[in-house]
Design a protein around this motif. Structure first.
Motif, PDB file in Angstrom:
ATOM      1  N   ILE A 187      -6.487   9.019  -3.468  1.00  0.00           N
ATOM      2  CA  ILE A 187      -5.925   9.972  -2.508  1.00  0.00           C
ATOM      3  C   ILE A 187      -4.406   9.831  -2.448  1.00  0.00           C
ATOM      4  O   ILE A 187      -3.662  10.820  -2.429  1.00  0.00           O
ATOM      5  N   LEU A 188      -3.932   8.596  -2.428  1.00  0.00           N
ATOM      6  CA  LEU A 188      -2.498   8.354  -2.362  1.00  0.00           C
ATOM      7  C   LEU A 188      -1.791   8.913  -3.592  1.00  0.00           C
ATOM      8  O   LEU A 188      -0.740   9.560  -3.478  1.00  0.00           O
ATOM      9  N   TYR A 189      -2.354   8.688  -4.781  1.00  0.00           N
ATOM     10  CA  TYR A 189      -1.718   9.181  -6.008  1.00  0.00           C
ATOM     11  C   TYR A 189      -1.662  10.706  -6.029  1.00  0.00           C
ATOM     12  O   TYR A 189      -0.679  11.296  -6.495  1.00  0.00           O
ATOM     13  N   ASP A 190      -2.721  11.345  -5.528  1.00  0.00           N
ATOM     14  CA  ASP A 190      -2.719  12.810  -5.472  1.00  0.00           C
ATOM     15  C   ASP A 190      -1.616  13.299  -4.535  1.00  0.00           C
ATOM     16  O   ASP A 190      -0.920  14.278  -4.834  1.00  0.00           O
ATOM     17  N   TYR A 241      -0.484   2.275   7.072  1.00  0.00           N
ATOM     18  CA  TYR A 241      -1.283   3.269   6.367  1.00  0.00           C
ATOM     19  C   TYR A 241      -1.564   2.775   4.957  1.00  0.00           C
ATOM     20  O   TYR A 241      -0.631   2.507   4.181  1.00  0.00           O
ATOM     21  N   MET A 242      -2.817   2.674   4.584  1.00  0.00           N
ATOM     22  CA  MET A 242      -3.208   2.238   3.237  1.00  0.00           C
ATOM     23  C   MET A 242      -4.371   3.099   2.740  1.00  0.00           C
ATOM     24  O   MET A 242      -5.526   2.658   2.693  1.00  0.00           O
ATOM     25  N   ARG A 298       4.848   9.850 -12.251  1.00  0.00           N
ATOM     26  CA  ARG A 298       4.316   8.547 -12.682  1.00  0.00           C
ATOM     27  C   ARG A 298       5.071   7.408 -11.993  1.00  0.00           C
ATOM     28  O   ARG A 298       4.453   6.444 -11.513  1.00  0.00           O
ATOM     29  N   GLU A 299       6.397   7.499 -11.928  1.00  0.00           N
ATOM     30  CA  GLU A 299       7.179   6.457 -11.275  1.00  0.00           C
ATOM     31  C   GLU A 299       6.891   6.397  -9.779  1.00  0.00           C
ATOM     32  O   GLU A 299       6.882   5.309  -9.185  1.00  0.00           O
ATOM     33  N   THR A 300       6.642   7.547  -9.158  1.00  0.00           N
ATOM     34  CA  THR A 300       6.289   7.561  -7.735  1.00  0.00           C
ATOM     35  C   THR A 300       4.966   6.848  -7.508  1.00  0.00           C
ATOM     36  O   THR A 300       4.815   6.061  -6.573  1.00  0.00           O
ATOM     37  N   ARG A 301       3.985   7.102  -8.375  1.00  0.00           N
ATOM     38  CA  ARG A 301       2.688   6.431  -8.252  1.00  0.00           C
ATOM     39  C   ARG A 301       2.841   4.928  -8.443  1.00  0.00           C
ATOM     40  O   ARG A 301       2.221   4.127  -7.727  1.00  0.00           O
ATOM     41  N   ARG A 302       3.647   4.518  -9.412  1.00  0.00           N
ATOM     42  CA  ARG A 302       3.859   3.083  -9.647  1.00  0.00           C
ATOM     43  C   ARG A 302       4.536   2.425  -8.440  1.00  0.00           C
ATOM     44  O   ARG A 302       4.192   1.302  -8.050  1.00  0.00           O
ATOM     45  N   TYR A 303       5.491   3.126  -7.866  1.00  0.00           N
ATOM     46  CA  TYR A 303       6.179   2.604  -6.685  1.00  0.00           C
ATOM     47  C   TYR A 303       5.202   2.465  -5.521  1.00  0.00           C
ATOM     48  O   TYR A 303       5.181   1.444  -4.826  1.00  0.00           O
ATOM     49  N   ASP A 327      -6.945   3.316   6.928  1.00  0.00           N
ATOM     50  CA  ASP A 327      -7.345   3.679   5.569  1.00  0.00           C
ATOM     51  C   ASP A 327      -8.239   4.910   5.532  1.00  0.00           C
ATOM     52  O   ASP A 327      -8.907   5.184   4.541  1.00  0.00           O
ATOM     53  N   THR A 328      -8.236   5.666   6.624  1.00  0.00           N
ATOM     54  CA  THR A 328      -9.025   6.888   6.690  1.00  0.00           C
ATOM     55  C   THR A 328      -8.121   8.068   7.022  1.00  0.00           C
ATOM     56  O   THR A 328      -6.977   7.897   7.439  1.00  0.00           O
TER      57      THR A 328
END
Length: 312
Positions: A201-204, A195-196, A264-269, A288-289
């Protein structure tokens, strides 16, 4: 012997796919997340909840104490045992998680580094505290320049690992990584889904997931962790959210500040995970969809074809 891998960064949606495949193909979900192996981290590691656990068999979730360190080698040994048990029972192993080092150890083999006694790590950690970070790294550069040249000097855990391996074996990590690898399991065939999602979308999803963790009891989970007086170098104490919520509980941050830092750390990870999968897991089926009925049908067809051709 067929093995499905469902990989991807945190909050990407891989667990839902793994669960659907497990229900469709008589599968068993085997954890490949380095934090979900610890029983003390149910909320902050986003371990499957009771409803998910009831829908399919799950293995290697919450199986270790936070006082234990789970290396890629240790996880690989446990995972191979669970995979063998699945095949013996006529079930399909579905290895699911976002720890690339674990997945790579399973599919590509691993350097044969001997197990290191916990007492050596404790000694090395005490030496780091006594010397200070810079002096400790300088000593490692002198004692094991080949390994030190490959390390991020700011990564304390990697520095401790390098020093403990050198102390226990007389050889540095660079030496062991150059040794003959323990090979991937003979006779196993892997179908890899990754999953990519698009980064926005991932950051949200990362932000919303941590909001949900707060509602599900993450603060109480950190309170319990702190009451256990675990060593600061324990992997569970390094989990995203633990340090931030501990600072909130100590009165050093407001809850809003702690939450913003943890998000923020979760997004960086998640970004680091995306980078790893993009460059290291090249033999993957990329997703990716948004998960949909048509995508579900496509993925099921891929699994059907894989099972027809994979060695039994």
């Amino acid at each position: 012997m067929p093995v499905i891998i469902v990989a991807g960064p945190t909050a990407s949606g891989k667990s839902a796919l793994a669960l659907d495949l497990a229900r469709e193909f008589n599968g068993v979900i085997i954890n490949a997340d380095s934090m979900q192996v610890y029983r003390e981290l149910r909320v902050l590691s986003a371990r499957p909840d009771d409803a998910e656990l009831s829908r399919a068999p799950h293995r290697l979730y919450g199986v270790l104490s936070g006082r234990q360190a789970c290396s890629a080698g240790k996880w690989r040994e446990m995972a191979l045992a669970e995979i063998a048990a699945c095949h013996a029972a006529g079930q399909l192993p579905i290895v699911t998680g976002g720890t690339g080092m674990y997945l790579n150890a399973l599919t590509n083999g691993i350097a044969p580094i001997p197990d290191i006694d916990k007492s050596i790590r404790e000694i090395i950690t005490a030496e780091l505290a006594a010397l200070g970070h810079d002096a400790f790294f300088a000593r490692l550069q002198k004692d094991d320049p080949a390994t030190a040249a490959t390390l991020d000097s700011a990564n304390t855990q990697r520095l401790i690992r390098a020093a403990e391996v050198l102390r226990a074996t007389g050889h540095g990590l660079a030496h062991w990584h150059g040794a003959a690898m323990l090979p991937p399991p003979n006779g196993m065939a892997f179908l890899k889904f990754c999953y990519m999602p698009p980064r926005d979308i991932l950051y949200d999803r990362c932000n919303k997931r941590f909001d949900l963790m707060i509602k599900q009891g993450a603060i109480d989970e950190v309170k319990f962790l702190l009451s256990q007086t675990l060593p600061p170098e324990s992997p569970v104490m390094k989990a995203v959210g633990v340090r931030e919520l501990a600072s909130y509980l100590a009165g050093e941050l407001s809850l809003a500040e702690a939450k913003a830092l943890a998000q923020r750390e979760t997004r960086r990870y998640a970004k680091r995970q995306l980078t790893w999968f993009r460059h290291q897991m090249t033999d993957r089926e990329t997703i990716d969809t948004q998960y949909s009925e048509s995508l579900e049908g496509k993925l099921r067809n891929l699994v059907h074809q894989f099972l027809l051709t994979a060695p039994k």
